[in-house]
Design a protein around this motif. Sequence first.
Motif: not given
Length: 260
Positions: A64-76, A97-99, A101-108
């Motif tokens: 039930n954890g909330v992950v907080i990530d400030f790493s690198a684009p590929e890792a995020s 992040l490239k577009e 990669q942002v699209a991958a975040l939107r998909d997730a």
Amino acid sequence: MSVPVIIIHGAAGRMGQTLCAAAQADPALELAGVVDRPGNEAKLAAWGCQMSHSLVEMLDKVPNGVVIDFSAPEASVAVARTVAEKGACAVIGTTGLKEEQVAALRDAAKKARIFWSPNMSVGVNVLLKILPDLVQKLGPAYDIELTEIHHNKKADAPSGTAIKLGQALAEARGWKLEEKGNFARHGIIGPRPKEEIGVMTVRGGDVVGDHTIYLLGPGERIEVTHRAHSRETFAQGALRAAKWLVGQKPGRLYTMADIF
């Protein structure tokens, strides 16, 4: 009511350590887990909570954890996909992040609660709200320029915040930053086009983050500057986002604009 439990991904880095300290100091949160690559065991153990080199393993321990990530684009992107598979939450503050990669975040984010902002500062996000109104009221006679300064270890340029500010300024004029932005000037380039936004990058020292918007008109200029004095500013914004995110539903990629 139980408090949100926090997992810091990339906990051994400078921002990760700041996030751990801020989360542990907040009585409304529980620092439940820290994740980083092998070789950083001493830094991870110092926080006295669950530790791992694998986010998948950590989410099995703290589902039930909330992950907080400030790493690198590929890792995020990998974090977002892992969170989506596990049905968890993630707050991501990574820049550059490239577009796609942002699209991958939107998909997730269709499957999981995911929040992303290239700048977690409350002040910067308020600026994003008010700057377009200022630009529109001043009118087209005022040229727009933007400078950003960061420490000498920052990998991406211009900063994610500068791009976000530039996009907000361009949209206020009915432009697109990728078409009107000028990110390098050198040599005999001729007069400045009216439909242009100059974006200048400066790197050096240990500057956390300075951004200045110049609105240069006939006989006067307006300068709007935001200076981040410490990484604590971004950490507090991320923790605020985490508290807010646990009450939301999956379906879209959330940003600071949603909190405001």
